[in-house]
Write a protein that holds these residues in place. Structure first.
Motif, PDB file in Angstrom:
ATOM      1  N   VAL A 115     -11.387  22.555 -44.156  1.00  0.00           N
ATOM      2  CA  VAL A 115     -10.209  22.771 -43.304  1.00  0.00           C
ATOM      3  C   VAL A 115     -10.031  24.283 -43.202  1.00  0.00           C
ATOM      4  O   VAL A 115     -10.678  25.030 -43.939  1.00  0.00           O
ATOM      5  N   CYS A 116      -9.158  24.707 -42.316  1.00  0.00           N
ATOM      6  CA  CYS A 116      -9.016  26.148 -42.120  1.00  0.00           C
ATOM      7  C   CYS A 116      -8.444  26.834 -43.360  1.00  0.00           C
ATOM      8  O   CYS A 116      -7.722  26.243 -44.147  1.00  0.00           O
ATOM      9  N   GLU A 125      -6.264  30.192 -44.724  1.00  0.00           N
ATOM     10  CA  GLU A 125      -5.332  31.232 -44.297  1.00  0.00           C
ATOM     11  C   GLU A 125      -5.428  32.379 -45.286  1.00  0.00           C
ATOM     12  O   GLU A 125      -5.198  32.196 -46.477  1.00  0.00           O
ATOM     13  N   GLU A 178      -4.430  36.468 -45.477  1.00  0.00           N
ATOM     14  CA  GLU A 178      -3.856  37.664 -44.876  1.00  0.00           C
ATOM     15  C   GLU A 178      -4.587  38.891 -45.394  1.00  0.00           C
ATOM     16  O   GLU A 178      -4.062  39.674 -46.186  1.00  0.00           O
ATOM     17  N   TYR A 232      -5.008  30.633 -48.932  1.00  0.00           N
ATOM     18  CA  TYR A 232      -4.642  29.226 -48.797  1.00  0.00           C
ATOM     19  C   TYR A 232      -5.814  28.436 -48.205  1.00  0.00           C
ATOM     20  O   TYR A 232      -6.330  28.787 -47.146  1.00  0.00           O
ATOM     21  N   TYR A 233      -6.197  27.399 -48.943  1.00  0.00           N
ATOM     22  CA  TYR A 233      -7.256  26.521 -48.465  1.00  0.00           C
ATOM     23  C   TYR A 233      -6.602  25.157 -48.269  1.00  0.00           C
ATOM     24  O   TYR A 233      -6.455  24.399 -49.224  1.00  0.00           O
ATOM     25  N   GLY A 234      -6.173  24.883 -47.056  1.00  0.00           N
ATOM     26  CA  GLY A 234      -5.362  23.678 -46.828  1.00  0.00           C
ATOM     27  C   GLY A 234      -4.110  23.800 -47.666  1.00  0.00           C
ATOM     28  O   GLY A 234      -3.454  24.845 -47.671  1.00  0.00           O
ATOM     29  N   ASN A 235      -3.810  22.753 -48.424  1.00  0.00           N
ATOM     30  CA  ASN A 235      -2.589  22.790 -49.225  1.00  0.00           C
ATOM     31  C   ASN A 235      -2.814  23.355 -50.627  1.00  0.00           C
ATOM     32  O   ASN A 235      -1.987  23.207 -51.502  1.00  0.00           O
ATOM     33  N   ARG A 236      -3.978  23.976 -50.840  1.00  0.00           N
ATOM     34  CA  ARG A 236      -4.238  24.560 -52.163  1.00  0.00           C
ATOM     35  C   ARG A 236      -4.211  26.073 -52.101  1.00  0.00           C
ATOM     36  O   ARG A 236      -4.712  26.667 -51.152  1.00  0.00           O
ATOM     37  N   ARG A 264     -12.740  30.093 -38.878  1.00  0.00           N
ATOM     38  CA  ARG A 264     -11.833  29.143 -39.540  1.00  0.00           C
ATOM     39  C   ARG A 264     -10.930  29.851 -40.556  1.00  0.00           C
ATOM     40  O   ARG A 264     -10.404  29.235 -41.473  1.00  0.00           O
ATOM     41  N   LYS A 319      -7.578  32.181 -40.766  1.00  0.00           N
ATOM     42  CA  LYS A 319      -6.432  32.621 -39.960  1.00  0.00           C
ATOM     43  C   LYS A 319      -5.677  33.774 -40.603  1.00  0.00           C
ATOM     44  O   LYS A 319      -5.751  33.969 -41.800  1.00  0.00           O
ATOM     45  N   TRP A 320      -4.932  34.471 -39.796  1.00  0.00           N
ATOM     46  CA  TRP A 320      -4.011  35.535 -40.221  1.00  0.00           C
ATOM     47  C   TRP A 320      -4.729  36.770 -40.762  1.00  0.00           C
ATOM     48  O   TRP A 320      -4.162  37.543 -41.541  1.00  0.00           O
ATOM     49  N   ALA A 343      -7.155  32.058 -35.772  1.00  0.00           N
ATOM     50  CA  ALA A 343      -5.883  32.319 -35.086  1.00  0.00           C
ATOM     51  C   ALA A 343      -5.047  33.366 -35.808  1.00  0.00           C
ATOM     52  O   ALA A 343      -5.229  33.627 -36.989  1.00  0.00           O
ATOM     53  N   ASN A 344      -4.148  33.954 -35.072  1.00  0.00           N
ATOM     54  CA  ASN A 344      -3.136  34.881 -35.594  1.00  0.00           C
ATOM     55  C   ASN A 344      -3.736  36.171 -36.147  1.00  0.00           C
ATOM     56  O   ASN A 344      -3.136  36.811 -37.015  1.00  0.00           O
TER      57      ASN A 344
END
Lengths: 234, 421, 559, 122
Positions: free
Chosen positions: A12-13, A15, A17, A36-40, A67, A69-70, A88-89
């Motif tokens: 999954v994507c 996140e 920064e 962040y790797y999904g909810n982890r 994949r 983001k931010w 994205a972002n």
């Protein structure tokens, strides 16, 4: 300079920064950076290889980051070079420094950018330099250069700065724009809905809304908001 | 013969609440063809299934909990055809799982929500429209096919306090083709597909006295006809624009509606005007209102960081699937396999899918876990919000052994909480 | 069982002014010492701490279609993260909060009761669903009556029995608590694009005036003997010069009396206390209003204090909301609601430098200071004046002239000439401010077991890190502000729910509703109700809320 | 072959069968494309003939029907057949473009897939 390489395909994507600030840290510190790797919440080192070369305030993202983001969100200085595509972002709310993307950029590139420079060698997605959900003002300063094409809704509520697109752009360019410049070397769809100020220059074809007046400066409008925006050919 | 009065229909967003249900014959009276089909008997999912094998509710829910609790980003999608009580549990489940909550509006009227974020929503309940609206404009909406009794109950020929009948009301249809609704209209304005935004901008210009800048034709509509429409709008005592998927699913999407809301803002300086979306599913409004009070947003909500974030560009179901950004999915009261673009369905086929639904559909064909449920408004009680936000209580009029969505989700939530610790 | 030991109790209803004493709790109630077994009690050492009743917010917009549309319209408000999901719910919101956030934030501040101040009757089920989703606090909702065609009809006919029947029927159907009136007649005029401008304007389509609506609703409310009085949002809200209308409206209470409480509560008066003829020469009308309120013994008000920063205007006063939209150019939502009411929503930001905003801020404080503490409750009219989480700021300001002087120096100087705030020396005592936030709002609402710590009261208790015997509230305003911002303990129905700003226990409170059916002949109005339902878009049989659909209903029967 | 502007949307038949997706009735309600009489004729079609609809995003075989449509516009009821060819781009809104896609329509002898076959082919 810090070089970061993805270790694998992400299910999954991610996140992350990532900003050039990381280049001021040691490899060990960078590896511990929380992403962040999904909810982890994981450490950067778990998903990426990290290498440090010299002290330059620069981040090289080597590989496919489409994949992730931010990237570059809120950065203030330094440089990020993405040697592939980016998620994205990217460059959201950035105030300074430079981001170079050698591949493509996903949606929401340079959200409300307030300074610095973003260069995308490939294509960009939608909502470049726009105001984020519910905010009143989009990009206010800085420059975004897209060498390929860009998607829809470019430079909405833009209040300064410059967006240059070498290829084509999609629909609804510069909606509710107040200041700044958008330059499109190719063609695009609707331009300048409810534009109040600023300038949009287009080389190719575009669709003019019915609410602009022809003057010697170019097309001026949007009359629905008593706008002074100018649309003209490049 | 037992007849239940004031039965509430759980098909479309009109949520007619004047049905009569004959319990013996299992037939509903007064409702339209869509409502009648809702209340007719049809094929059901017989029992809970895992990998196509029939199991108990408990086993199916246990399996579902495992899949969801292990996922890195589960997508929880659907919700427009279930009751608020179930939706609330769905939102809390998404929060506990660190997943994504999205609902059918994201492929239906959610662009309208984006427009609300930009400009607000100057609206009215359907009762206000039937009582007061002497001009009704259906813009990209075709209630004759999608909300068959809307015209009778609320808009076209509805009898109201100030507007007593059809003769006292002007009905306008703006569409790209002569729909069934267009045939009932006093004025039909046919526009070129993709030109809603330009036409609305032109109307705003005419109404604000800038007609002179307009070209002789906008979006395939001659200027004279636009002036006629603008004059009609200005002559209304109380006008209503009711918009449909014709604007939300075509070029411009939310920007079309945003522009229409600006038109309404302008008109209110001289007349009273309101605008409202012709929402589709019977509780698609609840599917947005409930998460709004529980998590702050109506749809496209990501909880992966332990708190809600909103971004349709990233977290709407179609985007999540297209980006392959979920590794499991819970589908409740919906059929994305039939209603999503093929590229989104493709990812759905590649991840474990759990389905909760009364009826077999295309999503059933690809689901790993299938959990049948009771039908709200027939076999289960609960709350739903009509297209204009009016809350209505759905009745239970028949007994069933099927569990309700609420009960299934309550159990699922309990098990997930246990697994997540 | 709880034993709160050695706290310094301030309990205005029971005339306790900062006394060191113990409080005992059993089965969710305050009990006497002899009713508990001390060895079984959980002991809270409150030595040197202020012990008071849980706060009561008598007027806030916390549930229903208005605040929820506000949330939808303002995702930027939701980006402020307050709590990450874990044992408790994730909560977000800057000023507009999610339902769980509302409960948690009240609890952290030591508030345990809040009433939704405007419920469109036909939307009652939505309001209750949201109230049910708010944890921690007790709650209730006030349905609106001031623009309802059925109300107009009863008043037109001057039929008080019918009006009483309608009220009793409607508050039962909506599971409401009392009679709210918003811009009487003005919202109906808005359906035609207008408003009413005086108490004697005729409402379009009906032979009634705002004066008659208010007067007759007070009469009906008093004859029914409802716990709460008529709760009035005056005409001409937000219009310079409106203080005259407000005074005239207040005077309509003359001739009515009630031994327990006021007969008219005028709400968020700050928005209705402007002198002048336009925003260019607007000034405060607070002193004049205060004079009138102080001279009457049957009227109460609440402040509607603006807090600098973000806010969202949301009221049933739909024409005012459109005016505000035109004034600011901001987003605007509107909802004309059947033949009952309307509503509007507009985002706002109160800026200290803006002369109008500074004026509003000063007027709110003037009202709080000049009106007798037994007649003015503290509110921000959440979220119209701003967040309820800044009540401690208002409390501290009322108690400290020094704090006010500091704040005055950073707001637009227009305030100096347009209001008398700078020259007001009044400093409310802690006792008075506790009254304005607890016992008074509870009394105004008619909640006998709320807002105090007497035997039999609900065990809703707040303990603050503030020793009233050792604190100079005039000088130590920062300390006062900090102490009230985060309660050391918040106890709800005998359970500790929050400790030093951390939620420790999620509970769900009760929803109070009033059943006055025995006090009226409901049948007297049912024919009219049935007739009027042709103008509704729902069936009469599907109208209203059943008690069993509510999480924890608490019926207060009027006999 | 003709080039048209393709839209999708609700119909009464689609709505009345939407809870019976695996039935013959639903299949019939959503498996066609409506064309203007002129376009229908220009393709040399008769009722019941199949056509291939192709766009930049996919292709699908459906039955052809005469519909009340302007020339150059085609309509497929919302559902799996339409979704095989509509534009999945959401342009950042989350909403695919279900209406307004350039499509080619040509007569074909190929069989119209059932909804199951359609899903399998994805």
């Amino acid at each position: 300079m810090i070089v970061i390489k993805p270790k694998k395909y992400f299910e999954v994507c991610v996140e992350a920064e990532l900003t050039p600030e990381l280049a001021t840290k040691s490899v060990e510190e960078v590896k511990k950076f929380k992403i962040y790797y999904g909810n982890r919440v994981v450490e950067l080192g778990e998903l990426f290889e990290v290498e440090k070369i010299g002290e330059e305030k620069k981040l090289v993202l080597d590989g496919d980051f489409s994949r992730v983001k931010w990237i570059g969100a809120r950065m203030v200085d330094g440089e990020i070079l993405v040697k592939g595509s980016v998620g994205a972002n990217c460059g959201a709310f950035m105030k300074g420094g430079r981001i170079i993307v050698e591949g493509n950029a996903d949606d929401w590139l340079g959200i409300e950018m307030a300074g610095g420079e973003i260069i995308v060698k490939g294509n960009a997605g939608n909502l470049v330099g726009c105001a984020y959900y519910g905010d009143a003002v989009g990009m206010t300063a800085g420059k975004i250069l897209i060498e390929g094409n860009a998607g829809n809704y470019i430079g909405e509520k833009m209040n300064g700065g410059e967006i240059v697109i070498k290829g084509n752009a999609g629909d609804f360019v510069g909606t509710e724009m107040r200041a700044g410049v958008i330059e499109i070397h190719g063609s695009c769809g609707f331009v300048g809905g409810d534009m109040r100020g600023g300038e949009i220059r287009i080389k190719g074809s575009f669709e003019l809304l019915p609410t602009f007046k022809k003057t010697e400066k170019g097309w001026v409008g949007d009359v629905n908001v008593k706008g002074e925006g100018v649309i003209k050919s490049l | 013969m037992q007849v239940v009065q004031d039965v509430v229909c759980t098909f479309c967003g009109s949520v007619c609440d004047d049905g009569e249900f004959d319990v013996e014959k299992k037939k509903v009276k007064k409702f339209c063809r869509l409502g009648s089909s809702k209340f007719s008997e049809k094929e059901r999912i017989k029992a809970p299934m895992v990998d196509g094998k029939e199991v108990s509710y408990e086993t199916a829910i246990e399996k579902a909990a495992e899949i969801l609790a292990n996922a890195k980003r589960p997508l929880l999608y659907g919700w427009a055809s279930t009751a608020n009580e179930a939706i609330r549990l769905g939102v809390i489940l998404a929060e506990k799982l660190g997943g994504v909550y999205d609902q059918c509006a994201s492929v239906c009227h959610a662009p309208g929500t984006l427009a609300v974020i930009e400009e607000g929503l100057p609206g009215a309940t359907l009762g206000s429209i039937k009582n007061r609206a002497d001009v009704v404009i259906f813009w990209g909406a075709n209630p004759a096919e999608a909300h068959p009794r809307h015209g009778l109950r609320y808009s076209i020929s509805a009898k109201g306090l100030l507007v007593k009948d059809r003769k006292q009301r002007k009905v306008v249809v703006v569409d790209v083709r002569p729909t069934k609704t267009a045939k009932m209209a006093d004025l039909f304005v046919q526009i070129k597909p993709g030109y809603d935004y330009a036409v609305i901008s032109a109307l705003r210009a005419i109404i604000s006295g800038n007609a002179d800048v307009l070209p002789s034709e906008v979006g395939g509509v001659p200027k004279e006809k636009l002036i006629e429409l603008a004059e009609l709008m200005k002559s209304a005592r109380y006008g209503a624009i009711l918009y449909g998927l014709g604007v939300t699913q075509s070029r411009g999407r939310d920007r079309n509606i945003e522009n229409a809301i600006k038109l309404i803002q302008l008109l209110n300086r001289t007349n009273r005007w309101v605008i409202w979306p012709m929402r589709g599913h019977y509780n698609v409004v609840g599917a947005g209102e409930v998460p709004a009070w529980e998590a702050g947003y109506q749809y496209a909500i990501d909880f992966s960081r332990g708190y809600p974030r909103f971004s349709p560009a990233e977290f709407s179901a179609v985007e999540v699937l297209k980006r392959k950004d979920c590794d499991a999915a819970l589908i409740v009261a919906s059929d994305p396999a039939a209603h999503f673009p093929a590229v989104a369905v493709k990812h759905l086929k590649q991840i474990p899918v759990i389905q909760i639904d009364p009826f077999p559909n295309m999503t059933t064909l690809l689901a790993k876990v299938v959990i049948p449920s009771a039908v709200y408004g027939i076999e289960a009680e609960g709350t739903a919000y009509r297209m204009d936000g009016i809350p209505l209580r759905l009745k239970k009029i028949l007994e069933t052994n099927y569990w309700t969505d609420e009960k299934i989700l309550e159990e699922l939530l309990k098990r997930v909480e246990k697994l997540k610790g | 069982m709880l034993w709160i030991k050695n706290g310094i109790v301030v309990d205005p209803k029971n005339k306790i002014k900062a006394e060191k004493m113990d409080i005992f709790v059993k089965n969710g109630k305050i009990v006497s010492e002899k009713e508990v077994k001390k060895e079984e009690c959980k002991v809270i050492d409150a030595s040197g701490k202020l012990v008071v009743a849980g706060g009561v917010d008598m007027h806030a917009h916390i549930a229903g279609s208005k605040i929820n549309t506000g949330r939808t319209m303002r995702p930027e408000e939701m980006r402020v993260v307050r709590n990450i999901a874990g044992k408790f719910r994730a909560t977000v919101g800057r000023v507009l909060l999610t339902a769980p956030a509302i409960g948690y934030e009240y609890a952290k501040m030591g508030y345990t009761t809040s009433f939704e101040a405007a419920q469109p009757p036909v939307g009652a089920l939505h309001t209750h669903e949201e109230l049910d989703a708010i944890p921690m606090i007790d709650k209730g909702a006030l349905p609106v009556f001031g623009n309802w065609h059925l109300v107009f009809k009863c008043i037109e006919e001057k039929n008080i029995e019918k009006l009483k029947a309608l009220i009793a029927w409607a508050i039962e159907r909506t599971k409401g608590f009392g009679v709210k009136v918003v811009n009487p007649g003005g919202v109906e005029a808005w359906m035609y694009g207008g408003n009413v401008k005086s108490l004697d304007d005729q409402v379009p389509g009906f032979n009634v005036t705002p004066r008659e609506i208010i007067t007759m609703l007070i009469k009906a409310n008093e004859e029914l003997g409802l716990p709460h009085s008529v709760h009035l949002h005056c005409n001409n809200l937000g219009v310079p010069g409106n203080f005259q209308t407000t005074i005239e409206s207040i005077k309509l209470a003359k001739g009515f009396s009630n031994s327990k409480r006021q007969v008219l509560h005028v709400t968020h008066v700050q928005f209705n206390a402007y002198a002048g003829s336009s925003w260019r020469d607007a000034a405060s009308g607070a002193a004049e209003i205060a004079k009138v309120v102080n001279s009457m013994d049957n009227v109460t008000i609440d402040m509607g204090q603006p807090i600098f920063g973000h806010a969202t205007a949301m009221t049933g006063d739909a024409p005012f909301q459109f005016t505000l939209h035109k004034l600011t150019g901001a987003r605007w939502s509107n909802k004309d609601t059947e033949v009952e009411t309307g509503a509007g929503i507009v985002p706002l930001v109160y800026l200290p430098n803006n002369p109008v905003h500074a004026l509003q801020w000063a007027i709110g404080l003037e009202l709080g200071l000049l009106v007798d503490s037994n007649k003015v409750a503290l509110t921000t009219d959440y979220p119209n004046g701003g967040p309820f989480t800044e009540y401690p700021y208002v409390m501290a300001m009322l108690m400290s002239k020094k704090m006010r002087e500091g704040e005055l120096s950073r707001v637009n100087a227009y305030v100096q000439k347009a209001t008398g705030l700078a020259s007001i020396d009044v400093e409310k005592t802690l006792y008075e401010v506790i009254h304005m936030t607890r016992s008074l709002p509870a009394r105004i609402l008619g909640l006998e077991n709320k807002g105090h710590l007497g035997i039999g009261a609900d065990a809703d208790i707040a303990i603050y890190n503030l020793n009233p015997l050792e604190t100079d509230t005039s000088r130590d305003f920062e300390k006062v502000y900090k102490a009230f911002k985060v309660a050391e303990y918040t106890i709800k129905a005998g359970e500790i729910i929050s400790k030093n700003g951390e939620i420790v226990n999620e509970v769900f409170g009760r929803t109070f509703w009033v059943d006055a059916r025995k006090k009226a002949d409901i049948e007297a109005v049912m024919k009219d109700v049935k007739d009027y339902f042709q103008y509704y878009s729902v069936q009469l049989g599907n109208y209203g809320v059943e008690e069993r659909w509510i999480r924890k209903p608490e019926r207060l029967e009027v006999v | 072959m003709i080039v048209v502007e393709l839209i999708s949307g609700r119909t009464l038949d689609q709505g009345a069968t939407v809870e019976e997706k695996l039935s013959e009735e639903y299949f019939r309600a959503v498996n066609y494309v409506g064309l203007s009489e002129e376009d229908f004729k220009s393709l040399g079609l008769k009722e019941g003939d199949a056509v291939r609809v192709s766009t930049d995003f996919g292709e699908v075989v459906v039955f052809a029907k005469k519909g009340e449509l302007p020339k150059g516009m085609a309509f497929i009821p919302m559902g799996p057949y339409a979704n095989a060819v509509i534009d999945p781009a959401t342009d950042g809104t989350g909403m695919p473009q279900f209406k307004g896609v350039k499509a080619k329509i040509e007569k074909t002898d190929e069989k119209v897939k059932t909804v199951k076959e359609l899903l399998e082919a994805i």
